[in-house]
Design a protein around this motif. Structure first.
Motif, short mmCIF file in Angstrom:
data_model
loop_
_atom_site.label_atom_id
_atom_site.label_comp_id
_atom_site.label_asym_id
_atom_site.label_seq_id
_atom_site.Cartn_x
_atom_site.Cartn_y
_atom_site.Cartn_z
N THR A 1 15.92 0.16 -3.47
CA THR A 1 15.34 1.45 -3.86
C THR A 1 14.62 1.35 -5.20
OG1 THR A 1 17.06 2.64 -2.64
CG2 THR A 1 15.88 3.88 -4.31
N GLU A 2 15.18 0.57 -6.11
CA GLU A 2 14.62 0.46 -7.45
C GLU A 2 13.45 -0.51 -7.55
OE1 GLU A 2 17.93 -0.59 -9.93
OE2 GLU A 2 19.03 1.22 -9.38
N ASP A 3 13.36 -1.49 -6.63
CA ASP A 3 12.35 -2.54 -6.77
C ASP A 3 11.75 -2.88 -5.40
OD1 ASP A 3 10.82 -4.75 -7.39
OD2 ASP A 3 12.44 -5.88 -8.32
N THR A 4 10.47 -2.61 -5.24
CA THR A 4 9.80 -2.90 -3.98
C THR A 4 9.83 -4.39 -3.66
OG1 THR A 4 8.34 -1.02 -4.38
CG2 THR A 4 7.64 -2.58 -2.70
N ALA A 5 9.78 -5.23 -4.67
CA ALA A 5 9.85 -6.68 -4.44
C ALA A 5 11.20 -7.04 -3.81
CB ALA A 5 9.64 -7.45 -5.74
N GLU A 6 12.27 -6.41 -4.25
CA GLU A 6 13.59 -6.64 -3.65
C GLU A 6 13.61 -6.15 -2.20
OE1 GLU A 6 16.52 -8.09 -4.58
OE2 GLU A 6 15.53 -8.81 -6.39
N ALA A 7 12.99 -5.01 -1.96
CA ALA A 7 12.93 -4.48 -0.59
C ALA A 7 12.20 -5.47 0.32
CB ALA A 7 12.24 -3.12 -0.59
N LEU A 8 11.09 -6.02 -0.15
CA LEU A 8 10.35 -7.01 0.64
C LEU A 8 11.17 -8.27 0.88
CD1 LEU A 8 6.77 -6.64 -0.76
CD2 LEU A 8 7.46 -6.42 1.63
N ALA A 9 11.87 -8.72 -0.14
CA ALA A 9 12.71 -9.92 0.02
C ALA A 9 13.79 -9.68 1.06
CB ALA A 9 13.34 -10.31 -1.32
N TYR A 10 14.26 -8.46 1.17
CA TYR A 10 15.27 -8.14 2.19
C TYR A 10 14.65 -8.06 3.58
CZ TYR A 10 19.37 -6.28 4.39
OH TYR A 10 20.46 -6.14 5.21
N SER B 1 15.34 -20.59 1.48
CA SER B 1 15.48 -19.95 0.18
C SER B 1 14.18 -19.19 -0.07
CB SER B 1 15.68 -21.01 -0.90
OG SER B 1 15.67 -20.41 -2.17
N TRP B 2 14.28 -17.99 -0.55
CA TRP B 2 13.09 -17.21 -0.84
C TRP B 2 13.39 -16.17 -1.89
CZ3 TRP B 2 16.33 -16.38 3.10
CH2 TRP B 2 16.65 -15.09 3.47
N SER B 3 12.33 -15.74 -2.53
CA SER B 3 12.46 -14.70 -3.54
C SER B 3 11.17 -13.89 -3.53
CB SER B 3 12.70 -15.31 -4.92
OG SER B 3 11.58 -16.08 -5.32
N SER B 4 11.19 -12.81 -4.26
CA SER B 4 10.04 -11.93 -4.32
C SER B 4 9.92 -11.41 -5.74
CB SER B 4 10.25 -10.78 -3.33
OG SER B 4 9.15 -9.93 -3.32
N GLU B 5 8.69 -11.25 -6.21
CA GLU B 5 8.48 -10.75 -7.56
C GLU B 5 7.15 -10.03 -7.63
OE1 GLU B 5 7.96 -14.00 -10.34
OE2 GLU B 5 6.85 -15.13 -8.85
N ARG B 6 7.05 -9.08 -8.54
CA ARG B 6 5.78 -8.40 -8.80
C ARG B 6 4.91 -9.36 -9.60
NH1 ARG B 6 5.42 -2.88 -8.10
NH2 ARG B 6 7.36 -1.93 -7.43
N ILE B 7 3.62 -9.35 -9.29
CA ILE B 7 2.68 -10.24 -9.98
C ILE B 7 1.39 -9.50 -10.30
CG2 ILE B 7 3.55 -12.35 -8.89
CD1 ILE B 7 1.01 -12.14 -7.04
N ASP B 8 0.61 -10.07 -11.20
CA ASP B 8 -0.76 -9.64 -11.42
C ASP B 8 -1.60 -10.56 -10.55
OD1 ASP B 8 -0.20 -7.68 -13.33
OD2 ASP B 8 -0.08 -9.19 -14.91
N TYR B 9 -2.40 -10.00 -9.67
CA TYR B 9 -3.17 -10.80 -8.73
C TYR B 9 -4.66 -10.56 -8.91
CZ TYR B 9 -5.02 -12.52 -4.30
OH TYR B 9 -5.74 -13.20 -3.34
N ASP B 10 -5.39 -11.64 -9.08
CA ASP B 10 -6.84 -11.60 -9.15
C ASP B 10 -7.35 -12.65 -8.16
OD1 ASP B 10 -9.53 -11.75 -9.67
OD2 ASP B 10 -9.31 -12.32 -11.78
N GLN C 1 0.81 -1.21 0.00
CA GLN C 1 0.00 0.00 0.00
C GLN C 1 0.84 1.26 0.00
OE1 GLN C 1 -2.58 -0.69 3.36
NE2 GLN C 1 -3.97 -1.91 2.11
N ASP C 2 2.11 1.15 0.41
CA ASP C 2 2.98 2.32 0.43
C ASP C 2 4.41 1.87 0.10
OD1 ASP C 2 4.57 4.55 1.00
OD2 ASP C 2 3.27 5.20 2.63
N GLU C 3 4.76 1.93 -1.18
CA GLU C 3 6.08 1.48 -1.62
C GLU C 3 7.20 2.27 -0.95
OE1 GLU C 3 6.31 1.45 -5.88
OE2 GLU C 3 4.98 -0.30 -6.02
N GLY C 4 6.95 3.55 -0.72
CA GLY C 4 7.97 4.38 -0.07
C GLY C 4 8.31 3.90 1.33
N GLU C 5 7.29 3.51 2.09
CA GLU C 5 7.52 3.01 3.45
C GLU C 5 8.28 1.69 3.43
OE1 GLU C 5 7.03 4.39 6.53
OE2 GLU C 5 6.66 6.16 5.33
N VAL C 6 7.95 0.83 2.48
CA VAL C 6 8.67 -0.45 2.36
C VAL C 6 10.13 -0.19 2.03
CG1 VAL C 6 8.84 -2.60 1.04
CG2 VAL C 6 6.59 -1.72 1.70
N THR C 7 10.38 0.71 1.10
CA THR C 7 11.75 1.04 0.72
C THR C 7 12.52 1.63 1.90
OG1 THR C 7 11.10 1.41 -1.58
CG2 THR C 7 13.17 2.41 -0.84
#
Length: 114
Positions: A53-62, A82-91, A21-27
């Motif tokens: 800074t460039e990718d919110t998914a990377e910030a979350l993985a960290y 082992s874990w990873s994070s990626e942007r997805i289309d979610y329905d 909901q707030d990419e800036g806060e995650v970063t």
């Protein structure tokens, strides 16, 4: 009875879908954690800061650490993660996101919150 005789290894599979909901806060949170990380070599600090800074998914993985998820569970010790994070289309209405769906593998025991 020795520890070797009573130890059991369990693979715990978890899939999370998070709405950011707030990419800036995650970063900002990821950058704060990087700044406090004493084990991060200086040579790796700038590339890590750029990645979060460039990718919110990377910030979350960290920020999401499997050790943190199980460190308070009595009687277990994390052996490997082992874990990873990626942007997805979610329905949420799509059958592709049915959490109760079998994954096709033979699991001894399945459980979850649905």
């Amino acid at each position: 009875m020795s520890t070797e005789e009573t130890s059991r290894f369990v693979r715990l599979r978890v899939e999370l879908v998070l709405e950011v909901q707030d990419e800036g806060e995650v970063t900002k949170a990821a950058l704060r954690r990087l700044a406090r990380d004493p084990e991060l070599p200086e040579a790796e600090r700038a590339p890590a800061e750029a990645a979060v800074t460039e990718d919110t998914a990377e910030a979350l993985a960290y920020l999401v650490d499997p050790f943190d998820l199980v460190s308070e569970v009595p009687g277990v010790e994390l052996q490997q993660a082992s874990w990873s994070s990626e942007r997805i289309d979610y329905d949420p209405d799509s059958p592709d996101w049915d959490l109760d769906e079998e994954d096709g593998e033979d699991d001894e025991e399945e459980g979850g919150i649905g």
